[in-house]
Design an enzyme around this catalytic site. Structure first.
Site, short mmCIF file in Angstrom:
data_model
loop_
_atom_site.label_atom_id
_atom_site.label_comp_id
_atom_site.label_asym_id
_atom_site.label_seq_id
_atom_site.Cartn_x
_atom_site.Cartn_y
_atom_site.Cartn_z
N ARG A 119 0.84 -1.21 0.00
CA ARG A 119 0.00 0.00 0.00
C ARG A 119 0.87 1.26 0.00
O ARG A 119 0.55 2.25 -0.66
CB ARG A 119 -0.96 -0.02 1.20
CG ARG A 119 -2.03 1.04 1.10
CD ARG A 119 -3.13 0.84 2.11
NE ARG A 119 -2.61 0.91 3.49
CZ ARG A 119 -3.33 0.63 4.56
NH1 ARG A 119 -4.59 0.25 4.44
NH2 ARG A 119 -2.80 0.71 5.78
N GLU B 82 -16.21 6.22 4.33
CA GLU B 82 -15.54 5.59 5.47
C GLU B 82 -15.45 6.57 6.63
O GLU B 82 -15.74 7.76 6.48
CB GLU B 82 -14.15 5.11 5.07
CG GLU B 82 -13.18 6.21 4.69
CD GLU B 82 -11.78 5.67 4.38
OE1 GLU B 82 -11.33 4.73 5.05
OE2 GLU B 82 -11.15 6.22 3.47
N LYS C 148 -2.75 6.27 1.23
CA LYS C 148 -2.59 6.70 2.63
C LYS C 148 -1.64 7.89 2.69
O LYS C 148 -0.48 7.78 3.11
CB LYS C 148 -2.10 5.52 3.49
CG LYS C 148 -2.45 5.69 4.96
CD LYS C 148 -2.32 4.38 5.69
CE LYS C 148 -2.43 4.53 7.20
NZ LYS C 148 -3.76 4.88 7.68
C1 LIG Z 1 -8.97 6.63 6.80
C2 LIG Z 1 -8.64 5.24 7.14
N1 LIG Z 1 -9.39 4.26 6.61
C3 LIG Z 1 -9.14 2.97 6.90
C4 LIG Z 1 -8.11 2.60 7.75
C5 LIG Z 1 -7.91 1.16 8.07
O1 LIG Z 1 -6.86 0.61 7.33
P1 LIG Z 1 -6.04 -0.62 7.94
O2 LIG Z 1 -7.01 -1.67 8.26
O3 LIG Z 1 -5.13 -1.01 6.83
O4 LIG Z 1 -5.34 -0.12 9.12
C6 LIG Z 1 -7.29 3.60 8.30
C7 LIG Z 1 -6.14 3.29 9.17
O5 LIG Z 1 -6.09 2.50 10.04
C8 LIG Z 1 -7.56 4.93 8.00
O6 LIG Z 1 -6.82 5.91 8.52
#
Ligand SMILES: Cc1ncc(COP(=O)(O)O)c(C=O)c1O
Length: 346
Positions: free
Chosen positions: A80, A220, A184
């Site tokens: 990622r 989300e 991210k």
């Molecule tokens: C905006 C956002 N969405 C989703 C997630 C979840 O992603 P992951 O399960 O890879 O930690 C995160 C971080 O934890 C996030 O900051």
């Protein structure tokens, strides 16, 4: 040294021993170096201070019931980060280099791995950012990659699986339809901070963002993905402006194990009235059950036009999913998928 009570910890920065970093200058990576100084010296014209060429990851290492340390799916974090860096058009570490530096960071901070019984874990924060000086709007050609860590408790500071409330974000968007929400990037979070502060000040634990074009479907939470249980179906939004969560991906696999149907599709706001269980999920939050979602025309206003309630206790299916994921991460259940990387002390 006084014994640390890790069970009282929240999701915060707590001092550790060391960080590990490397730089990519003119396409060549330096050897990763451990340092007990947590301060960096950077040129003030470095891109990261101006145009935000910066992306990061979050991963967790767990002390298992068997005394072995497991790092959960670091290869997924590496991939990622590579996607995020490609979006920013800047250099990135290979999957091998990323994972190796995470392992070295854990080893250098071994005594900061919270004990099994505490429910806490060692959170790793890998960050990649542009460092070469410049002034024009340009991607960074040189970058620094740093892996740091902190021994953390639950995201909300509350007990695991305690419920929290959320509010829909109708007058602030997190990510544009054709924007960077699926990566991210630090910049995505900068965009959500103000709205988050308003929601928190109003007493909500979470803020639920909608699609920026129509505000009719769910994207989300500010810190995590959204998933709902309806009957025997696991439902989660499919959108290019939602971060592809590694926890959500893992939960979808586990859900199928339990015989649940999995639907990854557009989720309309109006469907909130039809769900049995609603949760946020992510590395930091694991699974946080949502007790109520309020719909307000503005985050600042006091008017609530409708509320969706899911109960004050974590739903039965969500609890099963939580136990399976945590069970794999802590060695209580068989890691059928080979998701955990075992880390040995140095
Ligand atoms: C905006 C956002 N969405 C989703 C997630 C979840 O992603 P992951 O399960 O890879 O930690 C995160 C971080 O934890 C996030 O900051």
């Amino acid at each position: 040294m006084a014994k640390i009570d890790y069970s009282q910890r929240s999701f915060s920065y707590y001092p550790t021993n060391a960080i590990i970093s490397a730089k990519c200058i003119d396409g060549v990576w330096t050897e990763p170096e451990l340092s007990d100084s947590f301060e960096l010296s950077l040129h003030c014209f470095a891109g990261v201070f101006h145009y935000a060429p910066s992306c990061f990851e979050g991963a967790k290492a767990f002390m298992g019931v068997d005394g072995k340390v497991r790092l959960f799916r670091p290869d997924e974090n590496a991939k990622r980060m590579i996607n995020s860096a490609k979006y920013l058009d800047m250099p990135y570490p290979s999957v091998e280099m990323f994972v190796d530096m995470c392992v070295k960071c854990i080893q250098a901070n071994w005594e900061h791995i919270p004990p099994y019984e505490s429910g806490a874990s060692l959170y790793l924060r890998p960050v990649l950012f542009g460092i070469n000086p410049g002034l024009g709007i340009k991607s960074s050609k040189d970058v620094m990659f740093v892996v740091m860590c902190s021994g953390v408790g639950t995201y909300s500071g509350a007990k695991s699986l305690s419920t929290g409330t959320a509010v829909l974000s109708r007058n602030y968007d997190r990510a544009a339809t054709h924007g960077s929400g699926g990566y991210k990037l630090g910049a995505n979070y900068a965009q959500s901070l103000h709205a988050y502060n308003i929601a928190h000040d109003a007493g909500y634990r979470e803020l639920l963002f909608l699609d920026s074009a129509t505000h009719t479907h769910i994207e989300e939470f500010g810190s995590s993905n959204f998933f709902a249980i309806k009957g025997d179906t696991y439902i989660t939004p499919d959108s290019s402006s939602v971060l592809p969560s590694i926890t959500n991906k893992s939960l979808r696999t586990v859900a199928k194990e339990f015989g649940l149907k999995v639907e990854r599709r557009m989720v309309m706001v109006d469907e909130l009235a039809t769900f049995d269980e609603v949760n946020s999920c992510g590395t930091a939050v694991v699974i946080t059950p949502i007790s109520r979602i309020d719909d307000k025309p503005t985050l600042e206003g006091s008017e609530i036009t409708r509320s969706f309630s899911y109960g004050e206790e974590c739903g039965e299916i969500s609890r099963k999913l939580y136990n399976r994921i945590i069970g794999i991460q802590k060695g209580l259940e068989e890691d059928t998928y080979g998701w955990c990387l075992f880390v040995e002390p140095k």
